[in-house]
Design a protein around this motif. Structure first.
Motif, PDB file in Angstrom:
ATOM      1  N   CYS A 108      69.821  71.211  76.344  1.00 31.47           N
ATOM      2  CA  CYS A 108      68.816  71.923  75.052  1.00 31.47           C
ATOM      3  C   CYS A 108      68.782  73.480  75.588  1.00 31.47           C
ATOM      4  CB  CYS A 108      67.875  71.408  74.692  1.00 31.47           C
ATOM      5  SG  CYS A 108      68.139  69.970  73.314  1.00 31.47           S
ATOM      6  N   VAL A 109      68.961  74.550  75.327  1.00 34.33           N
ATOM      7  CA  VAL A 109      68.912  75.857  75.936  1.00 34.33           C
ATOM      8  C   VAL A 109      68.738  76.391  75.126  1.00 34.33           C
ATOM      9  CG1 VAL A 109      70.040  77.255  77.632  1.00 34.33           C
ATOM     10  CG2 VAL A 109      70.841  74.910  77.747  1.00 34.33           C
ATOM     11  N   VAL A 110      67.941  77.198  75.160  1.00 34.02           N
ATOM     12  CA  VAL A 110      67.117  78.309  74.303  1.00 34.02           C
ATOM     13  C   VAL A 110      66.989  79.494  75.648  1.00 34.02           C
ATOM     14  CG1 VAL A 110      65.125  79.689  72.844  1.00 34.02           C
ATOM     15  CG2 VAL A 110      65.591  76.553  72.589  1.00 34.02           C
ATOM     16  N   ARG A 111      67.930  81.091  74.021  1.00 31.38           N
ATOM     17  CA  ARG A 111      67.915  82.195  75.316  1.00 31.38           C
ATOM     18  C   ARG A 111      66.885  83.176  74.025  1.00 31.38           C
ATOM     19  NH1 ARG A 111      73.291  81.495  78.181  1.00 31.38           N
ATOM     20  NH2 ARG A 111      73.952  79.687  77.984  1.00 31.38           N
ATOM     21  N   GLY A 112      66.355  83.567  74.589  1.00 34.20           N
ATOM     22  CA  GLY A 112      65.631  84.203  74.216  1.00 34.20           C
ATOM     23  C   GLY A 112      65.428  85.528  74.411  1.00 34.20           C
ATOM     24  N   TYR A 113      66.755  86.008  75.712  1.00 29.72           N
ATOM     25  CA  TYR A 113      67.491  87.553  76.368  1.00 29.72           C
ATOM     26  C   TYR A 113      68.030  87.349  76.715  1.00 29.72           C
ATOM     27  CZ  TYR A 113      62.228  89.132  75.938  1.00 29.72           C
ATOM     28  OH  TYR A 113      60.596  89.390  75.546  1.00 29.72           O
ATOM     29  N   LEU A 114      68.985  88.405  76.377  1.00 26.00           N
ATOM     30  CA  LEU A 114      70.305  88.752  76.893  1.00 26.00           C
ATOM     31  C   LEU A 114      71.105  88.112  78.134  1.00 26.00           C
ATOM     32  CD1 LEU A 114      73.687  89.056  75.474  1.00 26.00           C
ATOM     33  CD2 LEU A 114      73.144  91.166  75.475  1.00 26.00           C
ATOM     34  N   THR A 115      70.867  87.689  78.771  1.00 20.60           N
ATOM     35  CA  THR A 115      71.812  88.016  80.707  1.00 20.60           C
ATOM     36  C   THR A 115      72.398  87.018  81.467  1.00 20.60           C
ATOM     37  OG1 THR A 115      70.091  88.231  82.426  1.00 20.60           O
ATOM     38  CG2 THR A 115      69.082  86.591  81.309  1.00 20.60           C
ATOM     39  N   GLY A 116      72.208  86.977  82.423  1.00 22.63           N
ATOM     40  CA  GLY A 116      73.412  86.289  83.153  1.00 22.63           C
ATOM     41  C   GLY A 116      74.647  85.640  82.272  1.00 22.63           C
ATOM     42  N   SER A 117      74.707  83.812  82.005  1.00 28.24           N
ATOM     43  CA  SER A 117      76.243  83.762  81.696  1.00 28.24           C
ATOM     44  C   SER A 117      76.437  84.204  80.700  1.00 28.24           C
ATOM     45  CB  SER A 117      77.235  82.710  81.623  1.00 28.24           C
ATOM     46  OG  SER A 117      75.492  81.601  81.180  1.00 28.24           O
ATOM     47  N   GLY A 118      75.613  84.355  79.507  1.00 30.23           N
ATOM     48  CA  GLY A 118      75.621  85.037  77.610  1.00 30.23           C
ATOM     49  C   GLY A 118      76.149  86.566  77.962  1.00 30.23           C
ATOM     50  N   TRP A 119      75.454  87.523  78.809  1.00 28.41           N
ATOM     51  CA  TRP A 119      75.753  88.991  79.244  1.00 28.41           C
ATOM     52  C   TRP A 119      76.943  88.914  78.792  1.00 28.41           C
ATOM     53  CZ3 TRP A 119      75.239  93.953  77.823  1.00 28.41           C
ATOM     54  CH2 TRP A 119      75.659  94.358  78.387  1.00 28.41           C
ATOM     55  N   ALA A 120      77.535  88.441  80.040  1.00 31.63           N
ATOM     56  CA  ALA A 120      78.747  87.866  80.832  1.00 31.63           C
ATOM     57  C   ALA A 120      80.363  88.051  79.465  1.00 31.63           C
ATOM     58  CB  ALA A 120      79.284  87.080  81.723  1.00 31.63           C
ATOM     59  N   GLU A 121      79.445  86.800  78.238  1.00 31.29           N
ATOM     60  CA  GLU A 121      80.218  86.468  77.418  1.00 31.29           C
ATOM     61  C   GLU A 121      80.497  87.416  76.540  1.00 31.29           C
ATOM     62  OE1 GLU A 121      80.258  83.542  73.695  1.00 31.29           O
ATOM     63  OE2 GLU A 121      79.177  83.122  75.760  1.00 31.29           O
ATOM     64  N   TYR A 122      79.023  88.126  76.217  1.00 31.61           N
ATOM     65  CA  TYR A 122      78.704  88.847  75.148  1.00 31.61           C
ATOM     66  C   TYR A 122      79.436  90.691  75.474  1.00 31.61           C
ATOM     67  CZ  TYR A 122      76.699  92.643  72.424  1.00 31.61           C
ATOM     68  OH  TYR A 122      76.249  93.811  71.403  1.00 31.61           O
ATOM     69  N   GLN A 123      79.346  90.805  76.912  1.00 28.39           N
ATOM     70  CA  GLN A 123      80.348  92.178  77.208  1.00 28.39           C
ATOM     71  C   GLN A 123      81.417  91.828  77.087  1.00 28.39           C
ATOM     72  OE1 GLN A 123      78.948  92.079  81.322  1.00 28.39           O
ATOM     73  NE2 GLN A 123      79.192  94.829  81.077  1.00 28.39           N
ATOM     74  N   ALA A 124      82.671  90.609  77.031  1.00 31.10           N
ATOM     75  CA  ALA A 124      83.711  90.279  76.593  1.00 31.10           C
ATOM     76  C   ALA A 124      83.877  90.116  74.665  1.00 31.10           C
ATOM     77  CB  ALA A 124      83.871  88.902  77.184  1.00 31.10           C
ATOM     78  N   SER A 125      83.278  88.972  74.331  1.00 34.97           N
ATOM     79  CA  SER A 125      83.574  88.894  72.835  1.00 34.97           C
ATOM     80  C   SER A 125      82.470  89.486  71.799  1.00 34.97           C
ATOM     81  CB  SER A 125      83.740  87.253  73.211  1.00 34.97           C
ATOM     82  OG  SER A 125      82.602  86.984  73.214  1.00 34.97           O
ATOM     83  N   GLY A 126      81.198  90.110  72.123  1.00 35.24           N
ATOM     84  CA  GLY A 126      80.181  90.475  71.470  1.00 35.24           C
ATOM     85  C   GLY A 126      79.520  88.989  71.104  1.00 35.24           C
ATOM     86  N   THR A 127      79.124  87.833  71.434  1.00 36.51           N
ATOM     87  CA  THR A 127      79.273  85.989  71.442  1.00 36.51           C
ATOM     88  C   THR A 127      78.438  85.640  72.416  1.00 36.51           C
ATOM     89  OG1 THR A 127      81.083  84.694  72.289  1.00 36.51           O
ATOM     90  CG2 THR A 127      80.617  86.053  70.075  1.00 36.51           C
ATOM     91  N   VAL A 128      77.321  84.573  72.113  1.00 35.13           N
ATOM     92  CA  VAL A 128      76.795  84.253  73.572  1.00 35.13           C
ATOM     93  C   VAL A 128      77.332  82.596  72.702  1.00 35.13           C
ATOM     94  CG1 VAL A 128      75.176  83.531  74.287  1.00 35.13           C
ATOM     95  CG2 VAL A 128      74.740  85.825  74.010  1.00 35.13           C
ATOM     96  N   CYS A 129      77.744  82.407  73.847  1.00 36.05           N
ATOM     97  CA  CYS A 129      78.138  80.624  73.227  1.00 36.05           C
ATOM     98  C   CYS A 129      78.757  79.942  72.271  1.00 36.05           C
ATOM     99  CB  CYS A 129      77.033  79.799  73.566  1.00 36.05           C
ATOM    100  SG  CYS A 129      76.238  79.838  75.398  1.00 36.05           S
ATOM    101  N   GLY A 130      79.645  81.210  71.649  1.00 34.27           N
ATOM    102  CA  GLY A 130      80.115  81.888  70.117  1.00 34.27           C
ATOM    103  C   GLY A 130      79.343  81.928  69.640  1.00 34.27           C
ATOM    104  N   LEU A 131      78.141  82.019  69.446  1.00 33.25           N
ATOM    105  CA  LEU A 131      77.325  82.706  68.395  1.00 33.25           C
ATOM    106  C   LEU A 131      78.033  84.603  67.917  1.00 33.25           C
ATOM    107  CD1 LEU A 131      74.070  80.195  69.158  1.00 33.25           C
ATOM    108  CD2 LEU A 131      75.927  80.341  66.835  1.00 33.25           C
ATOM    109  N   PRO A 132      77.426  85.096  67.440  1.00 36.74           N
ATOM    110  CA  PRO A 132      77.665  86.595  66.852  1.00 36.74           C
ATOM    111  C   PRO A 132      76.708  86.968  67.439  1.00 36.74           C
ATOM    112  CG  PRO A 132      78.118  85.451  65.183  1.00 36.74           C
ATOM    113  CD  PRO A 132      78.215  84.265  65.750  1.00 36.74           C
ATOM    114  N   LEU A 133      76.705  88.442  68.264  1.00 38.47           N
ATOM    115  CA  LEU A 133      75.408  89.061  68.220  1.00 38.47           C
ATOM    116  C   LEU A 133      75.223  90.450  67.591  1.00 38.47           C
ATOM    117  CD1 LEU A 133      74.061  87.435  71.460  1.00 38.47           C
ATOM    118  CD2 LEU A 133      73.163  86.912  70.011  1.00 38.47           C
ATOM    119  N   PRO A 134      74.372  91.026  67.758  1.00 32.19           N
ATOM    120  CA  PRO A 134      74.852  92.208  67.102  1.00 32.19           C
ATOM    121  C   PRO A 134      74.966  93.425  68.177  1.00 32.19           C
ATOM    122  CG  PRO A 134      72.289  91.635  66.915  1.00 32.19           C
ATOM    123  CD  PRO A 134      73.091  90.774  66.997  1.00 32.19           C
ATOM    124  N   GLU A 135      76.071  94.193  67.542  1.00 32.27           N
ATOM    125  CA  GLU A 135      76.334  95.485  69.041  1.00 32.27           C
ATOM    126  C   GLU A 135      76.051  95.956  69.461  1.00 32.27           C
ATOM    127  OE1 GLU A 135      79.760  97.624  67.079  1.00 32.27           O
ATOM    128  OE2 GLU A 135      80.473  96.170  66.307  1.00 32.27           O
TER     129      GLU A 135
END
Length: 293
Positions: A108-135
């Motif tokens: 059960c992972v909870v992310r409050g900040y954009l970093t790590g693998s989430g940051w890499a995915e966000y740069q590529a697709s604007g999402t983290v684990c498939g969840l869309p985030l603001p630009e």
């Protein structure tokens, strides 16, 4: 890898990368003994040497958090797997006697900040684990609100897999999946407030849960330690000039960074230098002291 210690009254049944598991010598009685070793792992390898005192530091912090979440902080009690029994002498500072639970296959992972693998995915697709985030977000930015990104706990030797909430519901049932999500987000919010009051940021964390014989969901494994969570210094995050300064974490990132610079990830990893071991131990120690003082 160092062998698991012999403990009177307990039989060694399993060793993971960094922890050893024991059952009562007289047969199953609903209890297990979990011993945190001083082993350290990175990139799916157990490294040499270990970090002296690491097991005790992590166990002390985990026990403190279990106590806080059981109501010591004034909040509602979160059921956990501790029995309240003292661990045997010789491992008392790095072991917990726990209930045997039916562990759920969800990390059960909870992310409050954009970093790590989430940051890499966000740069590529604007999402983290498939969840869309603001630009327009940057590495290390606080998310508009914490997000729950479950993972499937893969069998030993395989990598955990990020999954959707819908997939988690297929694995454990919709009601239980919702209970896991809601409990994880609530615990994260509570812990993040406690960390911020001590000048720390809880950037992300992961929880594991199991159910007891009555079907009660219980927080298990370790909780909110340096090995399961990413903590940053609040002042550094606010004032740091570079991402490295802003997001220097209180965990084994020092080890990962050294390995990445000195090993091509083939064959046996090199031995960790003494100064890397010492720096890592001090980051673990500093987090414990700041959280629990």
């Amino acid at each position: 890898m160092s062998s698991a210690p012999e403990i009177t009254g307990w039989k060694h049944v399993y060793s993971g990368k960094v922890r050893d598991l024991y059952a009562p010598e007289g047969g199953a009685d609903g209890r297990m003994l979990v011993v945190a070793s001083d082993r350290v792992s990175a990139f799916d390898h157990v490294l040499e040497p270990g970090i002296a005192g690491k097991g005790a530091l992590l166990t002390t912090l985990s026990a403190w958090w279990f106590d806080q979440l059981a109501g010591a902080d004034g909040g509602p009690a979160v059921p956990n797997h501790l029995t309240g029994e003292s661990a045997p002498a010789g491992v008392a500072d790095r072991a917990m006697v726990v209930q045997s639970l039916d562990m759920l296959p969800i990390e059960c992972v909870v992310r409050g900040y954009l970093t790590g693998s989430g940051w890499a995915e966000y740069q590529a697709s604007g999402t983290v684990c498939g969840l869309p985030l603001p630009e327009g977000l940057h590495n290390g930015d606080r998310l508009p609100e914490p997000i729950y990104t479950p993972a499937y706990k893969a069998p030993l030797g395989e990598h955990d897999e990020n999954i959707s909430f819908e997939k988690s519901a297929e694995l454990v049932g919709e009601a239980r999946a919702a209970e896991l999500r809601d409990a994880s987000l609530a615990i994260y919010a509570r812990a993040a407030r406690a960390a911020e009051a001590r000048g720390l940021i809880l950037a992300d964390t992961k929880f594991e849960f199991g159910t007891d014989a009555d079907g009660v969901l219980r927080l298990a494994d370790e909780v909110l330690t340096s090995d399961s969570s990413r903590y940053w210094d609040l002042a550094a995050w606010e004032n740091g000039a570079t991402p490295a300064e802003r997001m220097a974490s209180f965990d084994k990132q020092i080890v990962r960074d050294w390995l990445a610079a000195n090993w091509d990830k083939t064959g046996t990893p090199p031995e960790l230098p003494a100064h890397i071991v010492d720096q890592t131990r001090e980051r673990y120690r500093e987090l414990l002291e700041r959280m629990t003082r």
